[in-house]
Design an enzyme around this catalytic site. Structure first.
Site, PDB file in Angstrom:
ATOM      1  N   ASP A 233      64.613  40.036  24.381  1.00 19.48           N
ATOM      2  CA  ASP A 233      65.718  39.607  23.513  1.00 19.48           C
ATOM      3  C   ASP A 233      65.466  38.181  23.039  1.00 19.48           C
ATOM      4  O   ASP A 233      65.119  37.290  23.835  1.00 19.48           O
ATOM      5  CB  ASP A 233      67.046  39.675  24.270  1.00 19.48           C
ATOM      6  CG  ASP A 233      68.237  39.454  23.353  1.00 19.48           C
ATOM      7  OD1 ASP A 233      68.720  40.447  22.778  1.00 19.48           O
ATOM      8  OD2 ASP A 233      68.660  38.287  23.216  1.00 19.48           O
ATOM      9  N   ASP A 250      65.480  37.607   9.297  1.00 13.35           N
ATOM     10  CA  ASP A 250      64.636  38.790   9.128  1.00 13.35           C
ATOM     11  C   ASP A 250      63.163  38.451   9.334  1.00 13.35           C
ATOM     12  O   ASP A 250      62.410  39.215   9.949  1.00 13.35           O
ATOM     13  CB  ASP A 250      64.828  39.385   7.730  1.00 13.35           C
ATOM     14  CG  ASP A 250      66.190  40.040   7.560  1.00 13.35           C
ATOM     15  OD1 ASP A 250      66.876  40.258   8.581  1.00 13.35           O
ATOM     16  OD2 ASP A 250      66.567  40.351   6.412  1.00 13.35           O
ATOM     17  N   GLU A 276      68.477  41.861  17.637  1.00 14.15           N
ATOM     18  CA  GLU A 276      67.336  41.022  18.013  1.00 14.15           C
ATOM     19  C   GLU A 276      66.696  41.488  19.318  1.00 14.15           C
ATOM     20  O   GLU A 276      65.985  40.735  19.983  1.00 14.15           O
ATOM     21  CB  GLU A 276      67.778  39.555  18.159  1.00 14.15           C
ATOM     22  CG  GLU A 276      68.738  39.265  19.297  1.00 14.15           C
ATOM     23  CD  GLU A 276      70.204  39.475  18.947  1.00 14.15           C
ATOM     24  OE1 GLU A 276      71.054  38.878  19.633  1.00 14.15           O
ATOM     25  OE2 GLU A 276      70.499  40.206  17.983  1.00 14.15           O
TER      26      GLU A 276
END
Length: 353
Positions: A233, A250, A276
Site C-alpha cells: 500500500d 495516476d 493505491e
C-alpha cells in the site's frame, strides 16, 4: 471428397433415361394407332408397361438428384473443414486439403502413418481421448489445440464418428476439424481485457481472486506446497492527489506497479487490487523468502528516482481459505501502517520484520 461432385453426369444420366423412355412411349403410341385391331387386354398391358417405365424414370431422377445434392453437400463441407479418415487399425486412409491448411502440414506428412503418429497429434492427449470416447460411443465432439510446424497454436472443434457395417463392426473412423483459432484468440483477448487494470495495464482484482483461489486449493490438496501473499500500500497517497492532482496520482500508481513487476519473479503475479493497494502472489515460496522479497520491493520503490513515495507491506502465507489469507495479509499491513509506515510486517508474528 470434392471429386464426388457429379452434377453434370447426374443430369446427363437422368436426361438420357427420360429421353429413352419418351422415345419408347412415342413408338408404342404409333404402334397402337397402326394396329387398332389389337385387343383391349393388350392395350392395358402396354399402358401398364408405359406407366411402370415412367415411374422408374421418376425414381431414377430422384435418386440421381439425391446423389447430386449429397455430393454437393460433401463438396461444400470439404472446403470448410478438415477431414481425416482412419481404417479400423487407426491408420490414416485419407486427409483433405483443408486439414493440411489448418494444421500447416503437407499431405505427404499426414498419410501412410497411424493416427497416433500424426505430427500435430503427438505430445497431446487427442489420441487417448478419441480412442477412449469412441470405445463407449459412436460419436464424440470436443475442442483441440496443437502447434503447426512454425510453432503457432491452432484450435479446432472436432467431431469423431465411427462408420459401422451391418454386423456393428467399425469400418472406418471419420474425424472432422473445424478451425476456431480466431474465436479462441478473440476469447483470450476479451478475457485479458476483463482481467487487466485499465490504468496500470497490470492484473486486476478479478485475476487476483482467481489466482489466490487456485493457490488455496493447491495448498489444501498438498500441505507441502507453500505460497505467500504480499499486500503493498502506498503511504499517504491521498496527499499526493490533494497536493499535485489526480494526474500525478495516476502517474505514481503506474510507476509503482511497474516497479513491483520489474522486481518480481516471472512466476509471481502482480495485481492492482484497489485504489493505491497492490498484491504480489508468490507461488512455491516460504515465509522467509516472501519477507525478504517484500523488503526488496519496498526498497526498490523508496530508491526509485521517479517516485517520492514509500510503501507499507503485509505478508502472509497462503492458507486453505483464500479469504483468511487476505485477512491475515491485510492485518499485517494494518500493523505496518500503525508502526509508522514504510514497514514490512508479517502475519506470522505481527511484528516488524
Amino acid at each position: 471428397m470434392s471429386d464426388l461432385l457429379c452434377s453434370d453426369s447426374a443430369k446427363q444420366k437422368w436426361k438420357a433415361s427420360l429421353f429413352s423412355l419418351l422415345f419408347i412411349l412415342a413408338c408404342l403410341m404409333i404402334g397402337l394407332s397402326a394396329t387398332t385391331e389389337k385387343t383391349v387386354s393388350l392395350n392395358l398391358e402396354v399402358l401398364t408397361a408405359i406407366t411402370l417405365s415412367l415411374v422408374t424414370a421418376l425414381i431414377i431422377y430422384r435418386l440421381e438428384r439425391h446423389n447430386h445434392c449429397k455430393a454437393l453437400t460433401l463438396s461444400v463441407a470439404d472446403k470448410m473443414m478438415g477431414v481425416l479418415i482412419l481404417d479400423p487399425s487407426l491408420k490414416v486412409e485419407y486427409v483433405n486439403k483443408q486439414l493440411c491448411h489448418i494444421t500447416g502440414f503437407t499431405e505427404k506428412q499426414l498419410t501412410n502413418i497411424t493416427f497416433k503418429e500424426l505430427p500435430f497429434v503427438q505430445h497431446t492427449a487427442l489420441f487417448d481421448t478419441v480412442v477412449e470416447k469412441l470405445r463407449v460411443s459412436e460419436h464424440w465432439s470436443g475442442d483441440f489445440s496443437a502447434s503447426n510446424p512454425s510453432g503457432e497454436v491452432f484450435s479446432c472443434l472436432l467431431h469423431a464418428g465411427k462408420q459401422l457395417d451391418k454386423w456393428g463392426k467399425t469400418q472406418r473412423i471419420v474425424i472432422t476439424f473445424t478451425d476456431i483459432s480466431h474465436l479462441k484468440r478473440a476469447q483470450q483477448k476479451l478475457m485479458t481485457l476483463a482481467e487487466k487494470d485499465p490504468l496500470t495495464k497490470h492484473w486486476n482484482r478479478r485475476r487476483f481472486d482467481s489466482a489466490l483461489s487456485k493457490l488455496s486449493n493447491t495448498v489444501q490438496q498438498d500441505p507441502s506446497f507453500h505460497a505467500c501473499l504480499i499486500i503493498v500500500d502506498i503511504d499517504y497517497f491521498k496527499e499526493i492527489n490533494d497536493r499535485h492532482g489526480h494526474d500525478e496520482g495516476d502517474r505514481v500508481l503506474i510507476e509503482v506497479a511497474n516497479t513491483l513487476a520489474n522486481n518480481s519473479r516471472d512466476s509471481d503475479l502482480v495485481c492492482r487490487i484497489g485504489g493505491e493497494e497492490f498484491a504480489v502472489l508468490m507461488p512455491k515460496t516460504n515465509m522467509l523468502d516472501a519477507i525478504e522479497a517484500a523488503h526488496r520491493l519496498k526498497a526498490s520503490i523508496y530508491h526509485n528516482r521517479d517516485l517520492n513515495v514509500t510503501v507499507s507491506c503485509g505478508v502472509s502465507p497462503v492458507l486453505e481459505q483464500e479469504l483468511q489469507t487476505y485477512r491475515e495479509a491485510d492485518q499485517a499491513l494494518y500493523q505496518a501502517k500503525r508502526a509508522g509506515r514504510n514497514r514490512v510486517m508479517s502475519s506470522a508474528c505481527s511484528t516488524q520484520i
